[in-house]
Design a protein around this motif. Structure first.
Motif, PDB file in Angstrom:
ATOM      1  N   LEU A 287       0.816  -1.216   0.000  1.00 34.67           N
ATOM      2  CA  LEU A 287       0.000   0.000   0.000  1.00 34.67           C
ATOM      3  C   LEU A 287       0.851   1.269   0.000  1.00 34.67           C
ATOM      4  CD1 LEU A 287      -2.726  -1.090   2.593  1.00 34.67           C
ATOM      5  CD2 LEU A 287      -2.827  -1.226   0.090  1.00 34.67           C
ATOM      6  N   ALA A 288       1.927   1.268   0.767  1.00 35.57           N
ATOM      7  CA  ALA A 288       2.784   2.456   0.845  1.00 35.57           C
ATOM      8  C   ALA A 288       4.070   2.101   1.578  1.00 35.57           C
ATOM      9  CB  ALA A 288       2.073   3.606   1.553  1.00 35.57           C
ATOM     10  N   VAL A 289       5.057   2.963   1.446  1.00 35.01           N
ATOM     11  CA  VAL A 289       6.343   2.777   2.099  1.00 35.01           C
ATOM     12  C   VAL A 289       6.621   3.989   2.991  1.00 35.01           C
ATOM     13  CG1 VAL A 289       7.600   3.789   0.147  1.00 35.01           C
ATOM     14  CG2 VAL A 289       8.787   2.266   1.744  1.00 35.01           C
ATOM     15  N   ALA A 290       7.151   3.729   4.189  1.00 35.48           N
ATOM     16  CA  ALA A 290       7.370   4.796   5.165  1.00 35.48           C
ATOM     17  C   ALA A 290       8.738   5.442   4.991  1.00 35.48           C
ATOM     18  CB  ALA A 290       7.219   4.245   6.578  1.00 35.48           C
ATOM     19  N   GLU A 291       8.979   5.972   3.815  1.00 37.04           N
ATOM     20  CA  GLU A 291      10.253   6.614   3.476  1.00 37.04           C
ATOM     21  C   GLU A 291       9.983   8.027   2.962  1.00 37.04           C
ATOM     22  OE1 GLU A 291      13.726   5.259   3.073  1.00 37.04           O
ATOM     23  OE2 GLU A 291      12.892   3.987   4.638  1.00 37.04           O
ATOM     24  N   ARG A 292      11.008   8.852   2.981  1.00 35.86           N
ATOM     25  CA  ARG A 292      10.857  10.194   2.409  1.00 35.86           C
ATOM     26  C   ARG A 292      10.777  10.132   0.889  1.00 35.86           C
ATOM     27  NH1 ARG A 292      15.119  13.765   6.086  1.00 35.86           N
ATOM     28  NH2 ARG A 292      14.149  13.251   8.093  1.00 35.86           N
ATOM     29  N   GLN A 293      11.465   9.163   0.326  1.00 39.48           N
ATOM     30  CA  GLN A 293      11.435   8.964  -1.119  1.00 39.48           C
ATOM     31  C   GLN A 293      11.100   7.512  -1.415  1.00 39.48           C
ATOM     32  OE1 GLN A 293      15.360  10.181  -2.370  1.00 39.48           O
ATOM     33  NE2 GLN A 293      14.822  12.350  -2.382  1.00 39.48           N
ATOM     34  N   ARG A 294      10.610   7.250  -2.603  1.00 39.94           N
ATOM     35  CA  ARG A 294      10.293   5.873  -2.981  1.00 39.94           C
ATOM     36  C   ARG A 294      11.560   5.017  -2.953  1.00 39.94           C
ATOM     37  NH1 ARG A 294       5.465   5.459  -7.419  1.00 39.94           N
ATOM     38  NH2 ARG A 294       4.184   7.187  -6.636  1.00 39.94           N
ATOM     39  N   THR A 295      11.397   3.774  -2.557  1.00 37.51           N
ATOM     40  CA  THR A 295      12.542   2.884  -2.511  1.00 37.51           C
ATOM     41  C   THR A 295      12.856   2.315  -3.889  1.00 37.51           C
ATOM     42  OG1 THR A 295      13.374   0.775  -1.651  1.00 37.51           O
ATOM     43  CG2 THR A 295      10.995   1.007  -1.797  1.00 37.51           C
TER      44      THR A 295
END
Length: 331
Positions: free
Chosen positions: A229-237
């Motif tokens: 659903l989503a990643v908890a990063e400032r930028q996409r991995t």
């Protein structure tokens, strides 16, 4: 004659001193780091991702320095037993700590007794941040949840919503509570003992969503058995570039990445720290090492010791505050 004898004695004494100095210098050179086996302590059981990648690094470091590099598993108390073992070791570069990002969190979550109390900033020498591990929110198709917006809408409408993590006080737990706060929902935390149970219950639809690392679920996502659903990063991995960040979706505080790093006891010799840092930066650029890291869901980082020092200091402050705010305690 006495004069000449005295001169000869002085000359002989000088020669002996010169020889001793040369011998001492040679001995010092022979003892240059490393002159014996190196131990990398992993404060978690053998078989996990931290242990697996530590053994890869140990093998590569051994090849580079010409000495055995051993991995010593010392699990317990969310890593604090191994941490303290290294903190109390001689600061000579022969006992090191390879740790995940629970390192600065555990002391805030657990009540540390006298035997395991330590200061993550003052009691260690940062050497290198080896990798970054994105945190993913995933669900099974059977839940019917296809986006974070849908998850939030369901929770706000009164639908029972649970999120699984590998344990209370883990970075995943903190990410889950940050999403609760940012989205204004009250999803219930379901703590498990490790990664595998989270994956299993997410696959079975027994929890609404699971917080997990890419390496643990990449195969299931490819097979369509789990949906990211989503990643908890400032930028996409780079590991899953098609997955949006929570920041993109409007949840600006859900920015929690896990990481791994190498440290030693405080006051290590600067030349040893620099040598280790240089070796690890070169190891992290090796194609086979990068492939192993990618398979485990780890992005290589590297850089100067200051990068890891800053990460630990920032996490110690930020997560200490969040643990208190959310009332997080260990299982």
């Amino acid at each position: 004659m006495m004069f000449h004898h005295r001169n000869a004695a002085r000359a002989a004494a000088g020669a002996i001193l010169s020889l001793c100095a040369a011998t001492a210098g040679t001995a010092a050179m022979a003892q240059a780091w490393p002159s014996k086996p190196i131990t990398i302590v992993v404060a978690y059981p053998a078989g996990g991702d931290t242990d697996a990648i530590a053994r890869t690094y140990a093998e590569k470091l051994s090849q580079r320095v010409g000495q055995p590099v051993l991995v010593d598993n010392r699990p317990g108390a969310s890593g604090m037993i191994g941490n303290v073992w290294v903190a109390k070791a001689p600061a000579d570069g022969y006992t090191l700590l390879f740790t995940p990002s629970t390192f600065p969190i555990a002391q805030h979550v657990l009540k540390a007794g006298p035997g395991v109390a330590h200061d993550v900033v003052k009691d260690f020498t940062p050497i290198v941040k080896t990798g970054n591990i994105p945190l993913l929110l995933v669900t099974a198709p059977a839940t019917g949840i296809q986006s974070v917006a849908q998850l939030v809408a369901g929770a706000k409408a009164g639908k029972t919503t649970t999120y699984g993590t590998p344990g209370a006080g883990s970075p995943m737990h903190i990410a889950g509570e940050l999403l609760n706060k940012d989205a204004g929902i009250s999803a219930t935390h379901a703590p498990y003992r490790g990664v595998a149970p989270v994956v299993n219950d997410a696959l079975g639809g027994h929890i609404s969503v699971g917080w997990i690392t890419p390496g643990a679920v990449a195969g299931h996502i490819t097979a369509g058995k789990l949906v990211p659903l989503a990643v908890a990063e400032r930028q996409r991995t780079k590991l899953m570039p098609e997955v949006p960040t929570f920041i993109e979706l409007g949840y600006k505080d859900v920015d929690v990445s896990a990481w791994m790093g190498l440290l030693g006891p405080k006051a290590m010799p600067p030349d040893v720290v620099q040598a280790l840092n240089r070796h690890f930066n070169e190891i992290l650029r090796m194609p086979d090492v990068q492939a192993k890291m990618a398979a485990l869901g780890i992005e290589p980082v590297g850089g100067a010791p200051a990068v890891l020092a800053r990460q630990i200091a920032d996490d110690d402050q930020r997560f200490g505050k969040l643990v208190r705010e959310f009332g997080i305690r260990a299982d």
